[in-house]
Scaffold this motif. Structure first.
Motif, mmCIF file in Angstrom:
data_model
loop_
_atom_site.group_PDB
_atom_site.id
_atom_site.type_symbol
_atom_site.label_atom_id
_atom_site.label_comp_id
_atom_site.label_asym_id
_atom_site.label_seq_id
_atom_site.Cartn_x
_atom_site.Cartn_y
_atom_site.Cartn_z
ATOM 1 N N MET A 1 -29.402 -60.869 17.895
ATOM 2 C CA MET A 1 -28.770 -61.305 16.653
ATOM 3 C C MET A 1 -28.534 -62.816 16.675
ATOM 4 O O MET A 1 -28.833 -63.540 15.715
ATOM 5 C CB MET A 1 -27.456 -60.557 16.417
ATOM 6 C CG MET A 1 -27.585 -59.045 16.452
ATOM 7 S SD MET A 1 -28.847 -58.396 15.322
ATOM 8 C CE MET A 1 -27.937 -58.342 13.780
ATOM 9 N N GLN A 2 -28.000 -63.313 17.788
ATOM 10 C CA GLN A 2 -27.786 -64.753 17.942
ATOM 11 C C GLN A 2 -29.109 -65.501 17.903
ATOM 12 O O GLN A 2 -29.226 -66.569 17.296
ATOM 13 C CB GLN A 2 -27.067 -65.029 19.266
ATOM 14 C CG GLN A 2 -26.734 -66.496 19.516
ATOM 15 C CD GLN A 2 -25.590 -67.009 18.664
ATOM 16 O OE1 GLN A 2 -24.724 -66.235 18.265
ATOM 17 N NE2 GLN A 2 -25.578 -68.295 18.382
ATOM 18 N N ALA A 3 -30.141 -64.934 18.548
ATOM 19 C CA ALA A 3 -31.448 -65.581 18.585
ATOM 20 C C ALA A 3 -32.079 -65.661 17.193
ATOM 21 O O ALA A 3 -32.720 -66.660 16.839
ATOM 22 C CB ALA A 3 -32.374 -64.836 19.537
ATOM 23 N N LEU A 4 -31.902 -64.613 16.403
ATOM 24 C CA LEU A 4 -32.432 -64.632 15.036
ATOM 25 C C LEU A 4 -31.737 -65.720 14.217
ATOM 26 O O LEU A 4 -32.381 -66.469 13.476
ATOM 27 C CB LEU A 4 -32.234 -63.264 14.378
ATOM 28 C CG LEU A 4 -33.127 -62.138 14.902
ATOM 29 C CD1 LEU A 4 -32.647 -60.776 14.400
ATOM 30 C CD2 LEU A 4 -34.573 -62.375 14.496
ATOM 31 N N TYR A 5 -30.418 -65.786 14.360
ATOM 32 C CA TYR A 5 -29.667 -66.834 13.653
ATOM 33 C C TYR A 5 -30.131 -68.217 14.083
ATOM 34 O O TYR A 5 -30.415 -69.088 13.234
ATOM 35 C CB TYR A 5 -28.176 -66.678 13.928
ATOM 36 C CG TYR A 5 -27.347 -67.870 13.490
ATOM 37 C CD1 TYR A 5 -27.107 -68.110 12.142
ATOM 38 C CD2 TYR A 5 -26.837 -68.774 14.428
ATOM 39 C CE1 TYR A 5 -26.364 -69.219 11.738
ATOM 40 C CE2 TYR A 5 -26.099 -69.871 14.031
ATOM 41 C CZ TYR A 5 -25.867 -70.094 12.693
ATOM 42 O OH TYR A 5 -25.136 -71.190 12.292
ATOM 43 N N GLU A 6 -30.223 -68.452 15.383
ATOM 44 C CA GLU A 6 -30.592 -69.777 15.877
ATOM 45 C C GLU A 6 -32.012 -70.160 15.475
ATOM 46 O O GLU A 6 -32.294 -71.332 15.177
ATOM 47 C CB GLU A 6 -30.432 -69.821 17.398
ATOM 48 C CG GLU A 6 -28.977 -69.747 17.845
ATOM 49 C CD GLU A 6 -28.817 -69.675 19.350
ATOM 50 O OE1 GLU A 6 -29.866 -69.579 20.053
ATOM 51 O OE2 GLU A 6 -27.670 -69.713 19.829
ATOM 52 N N GLY A 7 -32.925 -69.177 15.455
ATOM 53 C CA GLY A 7 -34.299 -69.464 15.036
ATOM 54 C C GLY A 7 -34.366 -69.910 13.584
ATOM 55 O O GLY A 7 -35.089 -70.852 13.245
#
Length: 373
Positions: free
Chosen positions: A340-346
């Motif tokens: 979830m964090q990775a999707l946001y950061e991407g």
């Protein structure tokens, strides 16, 4: 991180086989998250994954209705990638070509295929754009890694790309290093298993974890003795679909121990189950071999080895790997996933112009050297 005035809410959607995860990020922080579980009875009414879209959308809309934000605050929607054609890593804007390929399930059925359509519908609702970040079909293999040994068949990569790249960025940042200039080996150990060599921001070699290649895992077969396996296929007259199912979900620890839960298997070992210990040790042994193989790909110049995924919570799995692989590089354990964090950061890397947004094209073409089309 540069923040956008007024619009600072990002909605993140991550559909899985029996659940839909959704989160709300505001001003750089996750302010709400929910896992929407879907029973097998509920899902069995649909004859194809894509037919679940309206059912899952209703649950997502119920979550959004419970949150405290206004439509004018929404900046973008980010979602997990589906089974698209092989593409380089990065953040892609959802477009018609992508939606068409996923709706048609051109490259197999998977719950992640729902993500683009769900994200686009939510994005349209708020008048913003939807993005896909590092989908599992990212294929950045270098040319030599594609050689299979039989003309007409090439190796390709399919892995836990989103979590692998996110964990690599996170761990390297704590070391004062950048993903774009480092050499890393990441092993995602879950129901499936993917181990890759990352060099200067690209996954240059590794196994096809989705199809079950590499070490065996709780559910997947790993690389098998070819002649014996072909003999089994012929003797049992298995169809291609049956072979795929056998390799990807009915093999590994499931076939040996009739269990895919590492937690359960570790408990069995603690009670003296020598058979459980033997086959868990076998999985660890094969993981160790592949990590060492990836070290060879990187000529022994490895900044760090990262163990991640659900099985990395079990010290019975990670401790022997840390002990036996320390001669290569430091071995860092980051259990679970930070999708979830990775999707946001991407999504934010694109919105903050830290990297360009990529455009998906549906005309499938072979990737050479990870350049993509």
């Amino acid at each position: 991180m540069t923040m956008h005035p007024k619009r600072d809410v990002v909605i993140v959607i991550n559909p899985g086989s029996t659940s839909s995860k959704i989160a709300l990020f505001k001003a750089g922080k996750m302010v709400a998250e929910r896992t929407l579980n879907h029973s097998l009875a509920e899902l069995s009414q649909f004859d194809a994954v894509i037919a679940q879209k309206d059912f899952r959308m209703q649950a997502i809309q119920e979550f959004l209705a419970d949150q405290d934000f206004s439509a004018s605050e929404v900046l973008a929607v980010a979602r997990r990638g589906g089974l698209l054609k092989p593409i380089p890593g990065g953040t892609y804007a959802v477009n018609e070509a992508m939606l068409d390929d996923l709706t048609a399930a051109k490259r197999n059925e998977h719950a992640s295929n729902l993500g683009a359509g769900l994200a686009q519908q939510v994005a349209d609702q708020y008048g913003v754009k939807a993005y896909v970040v590092d989908p599992p079909v990212v294929d950045e293999l270098q040319p030599l890694a594609r050689i299979s040994g039989l003309k007409g068949i090439e190796r390709h990569s399919a892995a836990h790309v989103l979590n692998q790249k996110a964990m690599a960025r996170q761990v390297l940042a704590t070391m004062g290093k950048t993903y774009a200039t480092s050499r890393v080996i990441v092993a995602h150990i879950g129901g499936g298993l993917s181990i890759h060599a990352h060099e200067n921001g690209r996954m240059i070699d590794g196994n096809n974890g989705i199809d079950g290649e590499g070490p065996y895992s709780p559910e997947r077969a790993g690389s098998l003795p070819l002649v014996d396996f072909v003999a089994k296929v012929l003797a049992e007259r298995l169809t291609l679909d049956q072979v795929k199912k056998l390799l990807a979900s009915q093999s590994g620890l499931r076939s040996y121990l009739n269990d895919i839960s590492i937690k359960n298997i570790v408990a069995r070992i603690a009670e003296g189950d020598e058979t459980a210990k033997f086959y868990l040790d076998g999985m660890i042994y094969q993981i160790k071999k592949q990590i060492a193989e990836m070290a060879g790909v990187l000529n022994g110049q490895v900044d760090v080895i990262i163990l991640t995924g659900g099985a990395a919570y079990a010290t019975a799995v990670t401790a022997p790997l840390q002990h036996d692989l320390a001669w290569i590089a430091p071995v860092v354990v980051r259990p679970g996933e930070m999708e979830m964090q990775a999707l946001y950061e991407g999504g934010m890397r694109v919105l903050n112009h830290e990297e360009p947004v990529r455009v998906y094209q549906s005309d499938a073409s072979t990737i050479k050297g990870g350049t993509g089309r």
